[in-house]
Design a protein around this motif. Structure first.
Motif, mmCIF file in Angstrom:
data_model
loop_
_atom_site.group_PDB
_atom_site.id
_atom_site.type_symbol
_atom_site.label_atom_id
_atom_site.label_comp_id
_atom_site.label_asym_id
_atom_site.label_seq_id
_atom_site.Cartn_x
_atom_site.Cartn_y
_atom_site.Cartn_z
ATOM 1 N N THR A 100 -98.823 -96.802 45.347
ATOM 2 C CA THR A 100 -98.042 -97.319 44.238
ATOM 3 C C THR A 100 -96.580 -97.250 44.608
ATOM 4 O O THR A 100 -96.182 -96.513 45.507
ATOM 5 N N GLY A 101 -95.779 -98.020 43.915
ATOM 6 C CA GLY A 101 -94.349 -98.008 44.181
ATOM 7 C C GLY A 101 -93.717 -96.725 43.668
ATOM 8 O O GLY A 101 -94.306 -95.977 42.904
ATOM 9 N N PRO A 102 -92.479 -96.450 44.090
ATOM 10 C CA PRO A 102 -91.791 -95.227 43.666
ATOM 11 C C PRO A 102 -91.663 -95.157 42.151
ATOM 12 O O PRO A 102 -91.190 -96.092 41.511
ATOM 13 N N GLY A 103 -92.086 -94.037 41.558
ATOM 14 C CA GLY A 103 -91.928 -93.851 40.132
ATOM 15 C C GLY A 103 -92.884 -94.642 39.269
ATOM 16 O O GLY A 103 -92.746 -94.663 38.049
ATOM 17 N N PRO A 160 -96.602 -94.968 37.838
ATOM 18 C CA PRO A 160 -97.893 -94.288 37.727
ATOM 19 C C PRO A 160 -99.022 -95.178 38.230
ATOM 20 O O PRO A 160 -99.081 -96.368 37.917
ATOM 21 N N GLY A 161 -99.925 -94.600 39.031
ATOM 22 C CA GLY A 161 -101.030 -95.383 39.574
ATOM 23 C C GLY A 161 -101.893 -96.005 38.502
ATOM 24 O O GLY A 161 -102.337 -97.148 38.624
ATOM 25 N N ASP A 162 -102.127 -95.258 37.419
ATOM 26 C CA ASP A 162 -102.987 -95.771 36.359
ATOM 27 C C ASP A 162 -102.380 -96.984 35.667
ATOM 28 O O ASP A 162 -103.100 -97.852 35.179
ATOM 29 N N ALA A 163 -101.050 -97.041 35.609
ATOM 30 C CA ALA A 163 -100.404 -98.174 34.947
ATOM 31 C C ALA A 163 -100.744 -99.480 35.656
ATOM 32 O O ALA A 163 -100.991 -100.514 35.014
ATOM 33 N N ILE A 164 -100.777 -99.439 36.982
ATOM 34 C CA ILE A 164 -101.137 -100.625 37.755
ATOM 35 C C ILE A 164 -102.646 -100.850 37.718
ATOM 36 O O ILE A 164 -103.121 -101.977 37.556
ATOM 37 N N ALA A 165 -103.403 -99.767 37.850
ATOM 38 C CA ALA A 165 -104.863 -99.880 37.904
ATOM 39 C C ALA A 165 -105.439 -100.463 36.620
ATOM 40 O O ALA A 165 -106.397 -101.246 36.659
ATOM 41 N N VAL A 166 -104.872 -100.096 35.474
ATOM 42 C CA VAL A 166 -105.372 -100.625 34.198
ATOM 43 C C VAL A 166 -105.198 -102.133 34.139
ATOM 44 O O VAL A 166 -106.083 -102.858 33.674
ATOM 45 N N VAL A 167 -104.066 -102.618 34.619
ATOM 46 C CA VAL A 167 -103.827 -104.065 34.643
ATOM 47 C C VAL A 167 -104.815 -104.753 35.573
ATOM 48 O O VAL A 167 -105.434 -105.769 35.224
ATOM 49 N N GLY A 171 -107.020 -95.171 33.910
ATOM 50 C CA GLY A 171 -106.382 -94.713 32.696
ATOM 51 C C GLY A 171 -107.371 -94.053 31.754
ATOM 52 O O GLY A 171 -107.338 -94.274 30.544
ATOM 53 N N GLY A 172 -108.249 -93.233 32.316
ATOM 54 C CA GLY A 172 -109.362 -92.678 31.561
ATOM 55 C C GLY A 172 -108.954 -91.884 30.336
ATOM 56 O O GLY A 172 -109.552 -92.027 29.268
ATOM 57 N N LEU A 173 -107.923 -91.039 30.455
ATOM 58 C CA LEU A 173 -107.536 -90.207 29.323
ATOM 59 C C LEU A 173 -107.051 -91.051 28.152
ATOM 60 O O LEU A 173 -107.411 -90.799 26.993
#
Length: 215
Positions: A36-39, A41-48, A186-188
């Motif tokens: 992922t890019g700096p800063g 969150p991986g989940d933010a991209i993964a959810v999309v 983004g499971g939680l």
């Protein structure tokens, strides 16, 4: 020391290497470094990506991995043929992730990647590729099983793998809801949505029960 198992093993291997272990092996199958890019969150991209066609998510994650880490084949982490999104949807579970700090430790030689564990005895461990290592200790980060069968196995709410057939905050049976059994990025955050959906269903049922009373 050899660390084997699913996602959590990567952090354990890194802590051991930084904590003074003489040699750390990390037994893996095919893994996907978290790219992922700096800063961001991986989940933010993964959810999309989860909501887009699998082929797009697979290509995006391959590109991001190469951009962030380069070719890791020489370190025992080649890019799997099946894309990360396609695999997650096919198996119904998140892929094993190798964090950036672990990749750095692998590149620096602090952690050595080896094939998955095939068998072990009192003297050493046989790996899936036929190699053998003899660590002083073996850490099995094996995860857990749902083991819902003793609880609800007689209610016909589980599939052949022991996974709830109906989840996502919807009633699986009268008064029975399964929260947190939907594997996705983004499971939680998604669990929170499931819980709210279940709460609304329970509240609606309670309201109807009260309205139906003959007062």
């Amino acid at each position: 020391m050899l660390v084997a198992g699913p996602v959590l093993r990567n952090g354990i291997a890194h802590e051991l290497a930084e904590g003074g272990a003489t040699k750390v092996w990390l037994a893996v199958h095919l893994e996907h470094p978290r790219a992922t890019g700096p800063g961001v969150p991986g989940d933010a991209i993964a959810v999309v990506l989860w909501h887009l066609p699998a082929w797009f998510g697979d290509r995006f994650t391959r590109f991001a991995r190469k951009a962030d880490f380069g070719d890791l084949s020489e370190f025992g982490l080649p890019i799997p043929e099946e894309g990360v999104i396609s695999r997650a949807r096919r198996l119904g579970k998140a892929p094993a992730i190798v964090d950036a700090e672990v990749v750095e430790a692998i590149k620096n030689g602090k952690v050595a990647v080896v094939a998955g564990v095939e068998a072990f005895d009192a003297e050493g461990i046989e790996l899936a590729d036929g190699e053998r290592v003899e660590p002083d200790a073996l850490i099995c980060a094996t995860g857990y099983r749902r083991a819902l069968e003793p609880l609800v196995g007689d209610l016909d709410v589980l599939d052949g793998d022991g996974v709830p057939r109906v989840r996502g905050g919807k009633p699986a049976a009268e008064g029975l809801f399964f929260i947190g059994y939907t594997p996705r990025p983004g499971g939680l955050g998604f669990m929170g949505k499931e819980a709210k959906r279940a709460a609304r269903s329970i509240a609606l049922r309670a309201t109807r029960s009260v309205d139906s009373l003959d007062l």
